[in-house]
Design an enzyme around this catalytic site. Sequence first.
Site, short mmCIF file in Angstrom:
data_model
loop_
_atom_site.label_atom_id
_atom_site.label_comp_id
_atom_site.label_asym_id
_atom_site.label_seq_id
_atom_site.Cartn_x
_atom_site.Cartn_y
_atom_site.Cartn_z
N CYS A 189 0.81 -1.23 0.00
CA CYS A 189 0.00 0.00 0.00
C CYS A 189 0.84 1.27 0.00
O CYS A 189 0.29 2.37 0.00
CB CYS A 189 -0.96 -0.02 1.18
SG CYS A 189 -2.08 -1.44 1.11
N HIS A 199 -1.98 8.16 6.16
CA HIS A 199 -2.33 6.86 5.57
C HIS A 199 -3.73 6.48 6.02
O HIS A 199 -4.54 6.03 5.21
CB HIS A 199 -1.30 5.82 5.99
CG HIS A 199 -1.42 4.52 5.29
ND1 HIS A 199 -1.44 4.39 3.91
CD2 HIS A 199 -1.55 3.25 5.77
CE1 HIS A 199 -1.57 3.12 3.58
NE2 HIS A 199 -1.63 2.40 4.68
N GLU A 203 -0.12 5.33 13.68
CA GLU A 203 0.23 6.49 12.86
C GLU A 203 0.03 7.79 13.64
O GLU A 203 0.87 8.69 13.59
CB GLU A 203 -0.61 6.52 11.58
CG GLU A 203 -0.23 7.68 10.68
CD GLU A 203 -0.97 7.69 9.35
OE1 GLU A 203 -0.52 8.42 8.44
OE2 GLU A 203 -1.98 6.98 9.22
N LYS A 233 -9.25 8.46 2.84
CA LYS A 233 -9.80 7.12 2.69
C LYS A 233 -11.22 7.01 3.26
O LYS A 233 -11.95 6.08 2.94
CB LYS A 233 -8.89 6.09 3.34
CG LYS A 233 -7.57 5.87 2.60
CD LYS A 233 -6.75 4.77 3.24
CE LYS A 233 -5.46 4.50 2.48
NZ LYS A 233 -4.45 5.55 2.67
N HIS A 255 -9.78 2.46 0.44
CA HIS A 255 -8.34 2.17 0.37
C HIS A 255 -8.02 1.51 -0.97
O HIS A 255 -8.35 0.35 -1.21
CB HIS A 255 -7.95 1.25 1.52
CG HIS A 255 -6.48 1.08 1.70
ND1 HIS A 255 -5.55 1.63 0.85
CD2 HIS A 255 -5.75 0.41 2.66
CE1 HIS A 255 -4.33 1.31 1.24
NE2 HIS A 255 -4.44 0.58 2.35
N PHE A 287 1.90 -3.49 3.94
CA PHE A 287 2.20 -4.79 4.53
C PHE A 287 3.69 -5.09 4.32
O PHE A 287 4.28 -4.73 3.31
CB PHE A 287 1.38 -5.88 3.86
CG PHE A 287 -0.07 -5.93 4.30
CD1 PHE A 287 -0.55 -5.15 5.33
CD2 PHE A 287 -0.97 -6.78 3.67
CE1 PHE A 287 -1.88 -5.20 5.75
CE2 PHE A 287 -2.30 -6.84 4.05
CZ PHE A 287 -2.75 -6.05 5.09
#
Length: 408
Positions: free
Chosen positions: A162, A303, A314, A332, A337, A396
Site C-alpha cells: 500500500c 495513511h 500512525e 480514505k 483504500h 504490509f
Amino acid sequence: MSRAAVAVTGLGLVTAAGIGVEPTWRGVCAGVSTARKDPALAGIPVDISCTVPGFEARSLVGRRSALVHDRFTQLAIVAAREAVADAGLDPTGWDGARVGVVVGCGLGGVATWEKQHRSLLEAGPRSVSALLIPMLIPNMVAGHVAMEFGARGPNLVTATACASGATAIGTALDLLRNDVCDVVLAGGTESGVVPLMVSGFAQMGALSAGRLDDPSAASRPFDAGRDGFVIAEGSGMLVLERPEDARARGARVRALVAGYGASADAHHMTAPDPEGTGMTAALRSALAQAGADPQDVDHVNAHGTSTPLNDAVEARALRKALGAGAAVTSTKGVLGHALGAAGAIEAGLTVLAVERSLVPPTANLSTLDPEVEVDVVTGAARHRDIEVAVSNSFGFGGQNAVLAFTAA
C-alpha cells in the site's frame, strides 16, 4: 541536508469519487463516502467497495482495450492522459529517451487472473487467453503507459504493497535529481476489487465488516468505532519535471515534491511496529530532504486506513515527530483504500491541498479515538495556508514511504 525539489506540472486522478481531478477533489472536500454494495462481490462475507463510477474502457481508453488491458492498466492510462494534458506537454514533440515512467502497483491484473483461472477450471487449458500473462503481470502498466506516450526512458513498476504509489513518486524524484530524465510520469494504479482478493482481506480481518448494511459509514479513519478499511480501486498520476525546465517552458507548477523518506519496520507481516519507529524515520527523512523542520508542517495527508492498529500507531508517530500543529486528514474515509494506488492518489490530493490552501475533511469521524492526539480535520474542509505538507503511505511487510511537498 536539503536536496533539490522537483515540480509537479501535471495531475491525473481516477477514483471512486469520479473520473478526473476536479470530480475527485469535489468529492473529498464534500466528505461523503463513496462506499456502496458491490454486485460483483455478492455472496461473499464483505460485499462493499469503492469503485470508479461510469468507467467505460471502450470509450475512455479505446476499442481494443478490453482485449489487451486489465482494468488496473486502463485506470492508469486514463489518469496519465489527464496528467500529461494538464502539464501542457506534447508527447509528439518531446525527447522520449529522456522521459521516464514509474508506476506503483501492489497486485497487478488480478481480475484477469481470476477470470482466466475460472476458464481453465471450466473449459480446460486451451480456453485460457494467450494474453493472460501480459495482461496480469504488474510491470505491463508502465510498459503500456510508455507505449501511449512514446516514453523511452527508465520504465519501472514499484511494489511496496500500500506504499507502492508513494514509492514510485520517490523513485521518480531521484531520476530527476540525478539527471537521468527530464520528465517522469509517476504514480500508482490498482483494481483489486474481485472476490478472491476481497475474501483474502476479509479472512485477515482487515476489512470493515460491522456496517455492511450502511456502507457509507464503514470507512471511518481515526474514529473510536473504526473496524477496518473498505477496499477501493483507482489511479493517480503526476507529471514531474525540474522546476527550471518547467518555468522555462512557461508551465504552471502546482507544487513541489521536496522530499522522500523510506524505511522498513522489520517487525511483522501485516501489523505496524507499535512504536511507529519506521514511520517516524521515514517522515523525518522526507523532511530533512525538504530542508523543513517538524514545526514547519502545516498539513498531513495520513495513511489513515480506518483499521484499529494502523490509525493508532500512525497518530502516535505523528504526535511524536510533529507535535499537534499540523492539520491532519485521511481521504480514505471518502475514497476507501485503493491499495497500491493509494499513495499516488493521496499525493495528488496533497498537491491540491497545498495549491488551493484547503484541507479536506475526514469522513465519518464522529467520535475521535482518545488515543489520537493530533488535529484531525472533520465535518468540513478547512481553509489553511500550506507551505509544507506530507503524505504518508505504509504497506504490509512494514514498508513505509513519506513524501514532503512545498508550495511552488
